[in-house]
Scaffold this motif. Structure first.
Motif, PDB file in Angstrom:
ATOM      1  N   TRP A 109       3.967 -13.788   4.010  1.00 18.87           N
ATOM      2  CA  TRP A 109       3.802 -12.412   3.561  1.00 18.87           C
ATOM      3  C   TRP A 109       5.019 -11.534   3.829  1.00 18.87           C
ATOM      4  N   ASP A 110       6.132 -12.110   4.254  1.00 18.66           N
ATOM      5  CA  ASP A 110       7.249 -11.306   4.763  1.00 18.66           C
ATOM      6  C   ASP A 110       7.680 -10.188   3.815  1.00 18.66           C
ATOM      7  N   THR A 111       7.896 -10.495   2.548  1.00 20.97           N
ATOM      8  CA  THR A 111       8.381  -9.471   1.628  1.00 20.97           C
ATOM      9  C   THR A 111       7.297  -8.463   1.277  1.00 20.97           C
ATOM     10  N   ALA A 112       6.034  -8.829   1.477  1.00 20.21           N
ATOM     11  CA  ALA A 112       4.932  -7.910   1.191  1.00 20.21           C
ATOM     12  C   ALA A 112       4.676  -6.940   2.329  1.00 20.21           C
ATOM     13  N   PHE A 137      10.439   5.633  23.165  1.00 16.05           N
ATOM     14  CA  PHE A 137      10.011   4.273  23.477  1.00 16.05           C
ATOM     15  C   PHE A 137      10.828   3.303  22.632  1.00 16.05           C
ATOM     16  N   PRO A 138      11.618   2.418  23.265  1.00 12.23           N
ATOM     17  CA  PRO A 138      12.425   1.467  22.495  1.00 12.23           C
ATOM     18  C   PRO A 138      11.551   0.370  21.894  1.00 12.23           C
ATOM     19  N   VAL A 139      11.824   0.032  20.647  1.00  9.35           N
ATOM     20  CA  VAL A 139      11.004  -0.956  19.941  1.00  9.35           C
ATOM     21  C   VAL A 139      11.710  -2.311  19.943  1.00  9.35           C
ATOM     22  N   ARG A 140      11.022  -3.332  20.439  1.00  6.14           N
ATOM     23  CA  ARG A 140      11.557  -4.689  20.476  1.00  6.14           C
ATOM     24  C   ARG A 140      11.088  -5.498  19.275  1.00  6.14           C
ATOM     25  N   ARG A 141       9.764  -5.564  19.073  1.00  6.18           N
ATOM     26  CA  ARG A 141       9.173  -6.290  17.956  1.00  6.18           C
ATOM     27  C   ARG A 141       7.941  -5.527  17.489  1.00  6.18           C
ATOM     28  N   VAL A 142       7.523  -5.796  16.245  1.00 10.59           N
ATOM     29  CA  VAL A 142       6.297  -5.192  15.713  1.00 10.59           C
ATOM     30  C   VAL A 142       5.386  -6.314  15.221  1.00 10.59           C
ATOM     31  N   PHE A 143       4.257  -6.468  15.889  1.00  8.91           N
ATOM     32  CA  PHE A 143       3.242  -7.435  15.490  1.00  8.91           C
ATOM     33  C   PHE A 143       2.089  -6.694  14.820  1.00  8.91           C
ATOM     34  N   CYS A 144       1.418  -7.363  13.896  1.00 16.42           N
ATOM     35  CA  CYS A 144       0.269  -6.778  13.202  1.00 16.42           C
ATOM     36  C   CYS A 144      -0.841  -7.816  13.148  1.00 16.42           C
ATOM     37  N   GLU A 160     -13.616 -15.682  10.389  1.00 17.30           N
ATOM     38  CA  GLU A 160     -12.166 -15.748  10.510  1.00 17.30           C
ATOM     39  C   GLU A 160     -11.686 -15.268  11.876  1.00 17.30           C
ATOM     40  N   PRO A 161     -10.993 -16.114  12.627  1.00 15.25           N
ATOM     41  CA  PRO A 161     -10.346 -15.638  13.852  1.00 15.25           C
ATOM     42  C   PRO A 161      -9.182 -14.739  13.482  1.00 15.25           C
ATOM     43  N   PRO A 162      -8.673 -13.945  14.421  1.00 13.90           N
ATOM     44  CA  PRO A 162      -7.541 -13.069  14.088  1.00 13.90           C
ATOM     45  C   PRO A 162      -6.290 -13.872  13.796  1.00 13.90           C
ATOM     46  N   PHE A 163      -5.476 -13.358  12.875  1.00 14.30           N
ATOM     47  CA  PHE A 163      -4.157 -13.950  12.692  1.00 14.30           C
ATOM     48  C   PHE A 163      -3.137 -12.830  12.560  1.00 14.30           C
ATOM     49  N   PHE A 164      -1.875 -13.165  12.830  1.00  9.43           N
ATOM     50  CA  PHE A 164      -0.850 -12.157  13.020  1.00  9.43           C
ATOM     51  C   PHE A 164       0.303 -12.337  12.047  1.00  9.43           C
ATOM     52  N   PHE A 165       0.956 -11.225  11.729  1.00 10.99           N
ATOM     53  CA  PHE A 165       2.221 -11.235  11.004  1.00 10.99           C
ATOM     54  C   PHE A 165       3.116 -10.196  11.659  1.00 10.99           C
ATOM     55  N   THR A 166       4.355 -10.108  11.221  1.00  6.86           N
ATOM     56  CA  THR A 166       5.311  -9.221  11.882  1.00  6.86           C
ATOM     57  C   THR A 166       6.026  -8.315  10.882  1.00  6.86           C
ATOM     58  N   LYS A 167       6.575  -7.255  11.418  1.00  6.13           N
ATOM     59  CA  LYS A 167       7.504  -6.379  10.704  1.00  6.13           C
ATOM     60  C   LYS A 167       8.761  -6.263  11.549  1.00  6.13           C
ATOM     61  N   PRO A 168       9.928  -6.012  10.938  1.00 10.24           N
ATOM     62  CA  PRO A 168      11.127  -5.803  11.731  1.00 10.24           C
ATOM     63  C   PRO A 168      11.006  -4.544  12.594  1.00 10.24           C
ATOM     64  N   ALA A 169      11.671  -4.553  13.734  1.00 11.65           N
ATOM     65  CA  ALA A 169      11.643  -3.368  14.602  1.00 11.65           C
ATOM     66  C   ALA A 169      12.162  -2.137  13.883  1.00 11.65           C
ATOM     67  N   ASP A 170      13.177  -2.318  13.036  1.00 14.97           N
ATOM     68  CA  ASP A 170      13.758  -1.155  12.367  1.00 14.97           C
ATOM     69  C   ASP A 170      12.999  -0.752  11.104  1.00 14.97           C
ATOM     70  N   ALA A 171      11.787  -1.320  10.910  1.00 19.12           N
ATOM     71  CA  ALA A 171      10.932  -0.853   9.824  1.00 19.12           C
ATOM     72  C   ALA A 171      10.191   0.425  10.190  1.00 19.12           C
ATOM     73  N   ARG A 182       3.257  -3.972   0.067  1.00 12.33           N
ATOM     74  CA  ARG A 182       3.459  -4.259  -1.352  1.00 12.33           C
ATOM     75  C   ARG A 182       2.340  -5.196  -1.783  1.00 12.33           C
ATOM     76  N   ARG A 183       1.209  -4.619  -2.240  1.00 11.82           N
ATOM     77  CA  ARG A 183       0.006  -5.415  -2.440  1.00 11.82           C
ATOM     78  C   ARG A 183       0.172  -6.445  -3.542  1.00 11.82           C
ATOM     79  N   ASP A 184       0.950  -6.125  -4.570  1.00 11.73           N
ATOM     80  CA  ASP A 184       1.148  -7.103  -5.635  1.00 11.73           C
ATOM     81  C   ASP A 184       1.920  -8.314  -5.131  1.00 11.73           C
ATOM     82  N   LEU A 185       2.914  -8.092  -4.267  1.00 13.88           N
ATOM     83  CA  LEU A 185       3.658  -9.221  -3.713  1.00 13.88           C
ATOM     84  C   LEU A 185       2.799 -10.020  -2.745  1.00 13.88           C
ATOM     85  N   GLN A 186       1.933  -9.327  -1.994  1.00 12.75           N
ATOM     86  CA  GLN A 186       1.035 -10.030  -1.084  1.00 12.75           C
ATOM     87  C   GLN A 186       0.065 -10.922  -1.864  1.00 12.75           C
ATOM     88  N   ALA A 187      -0.487 -10.391  -2.947  1.00 13.96           N
ATOM     89  CA  ALA A 187      -1.427 -11.174  -3.749  1.00 13.96           C
ATOM     90  C   ALA A 187      -0.754 -12.428  -4.316  1.00 13.96           C
TER      91      ALA A 187
END
Length: 227
Positions: free
Chosen positions: A127-130, A22-29, A48-59, A113-118
């Motif tokens: 939150w990109d680097t976390a 399965f080819p990966v285009r984007r990764v949403f969380c 809290e309503p849902p909110f989203f962040f992303t990861k790179p496809a090649d992660a 990376r929970r410390d970076l997220q905090a």
């Protein structure tokens, strides 16, 4: 088409139980989609309503490959999740139609990376680097949607054989269909998109050498070793 000035990057893919890729285009969380996990992170799931962040496809890390311990952190943590693979795209999808856009489901790990997220939360920064670092999304084989009920089923993670996380897909605050429909209000979903749907309580710290085994009843498994 003009000649490429550098070689084109390889297309990330995830294995399937049918033998194809399965080819990966984007990764949403989606964040904090289980009430108990929201509470353990200090939030009120009823407000809290849902909110989203992303990861790179090649992660993505696939085929039971090892996962390197990331740089710039002393607190790598695990989150086992149901992964949804979009087979047909669309925008502003109705909840009743959303599951019809799913190709399949898998078990995944949202490594953090929970410390970076905090620190990012404290400073009001993204939150990109976390969340979106290299090899931050180990994923098992995708099972076609026709064979999966995404509304119920035990979801668990064991680290070195010890149970760390345990819950049920029925515990999700927002169902898979509702999450897909909500995300499609913000972006036009497309074939190849992956959606990680949140984690139950019990997130914890990982060390080099830890072996992670995630399972979801009726879906499959994911396995990786932190190196």
């Amino acid at each position: 088409m003009r000649d490429l000035v550098i070689p084109a990057p390889a297309l990330p893919t995830v294995p399937t139980s049918t033998g194809g890729r399965f080819p990966v285009r984007r990764v949403f969380c989606v964040s904090r989609n289980y009430a108990a996990h929201a509470r353990e992170m200090g939030h009120d799931p009823d407000r809290e309503p849902p909110f989203f962040f992303t990861k790179p496809a090649d992660a993505v890390v696939v085929d039971d490959a090892d996962t390197p311990y990331p740089t710039m952190t002393d607190r790598l943590e695990h989150e086992v999740e149901l992964v949804v693979a979009i087979g047909t795209g669309g925008s502003d999808l109705a909840v009743d139609d959303a599951l019809g856009h799913v190709w399949g489901y898998a078990v995944g790990l949202d490594l953090t990376r929970r410390d970076l997220q905090a620190e990012a939360k404290r400073l009001g920064r993204p939150w990109d680097t976390a969340k979106g670092f290299d090899a931050s999304a180990p994923i098992g084989a995708l099972t076609p949607a026709a064979g999966v009920d995404p509304t119920t089923g035990t979801i668990e993670l064991r680290v070195n054989g010890d149970l760390r996380q345990s819950g049920d897909l029925a515990d999700q605050i927002w169902s898979v269909a509702e999450t897909i429909a909500e995300l499609s209000r913000f972006v036009t979903l497309a074939p190849g998109d992956l959606l990680m749907t949140g984690t139950p309580e019990g997130v914890g710290v990982l060390d080099r050498g830890d072996v992670l085994d995630g399972t979801i009843a009726g879906v499959g498994s994911v396995r990786t070793r932190i190196v």
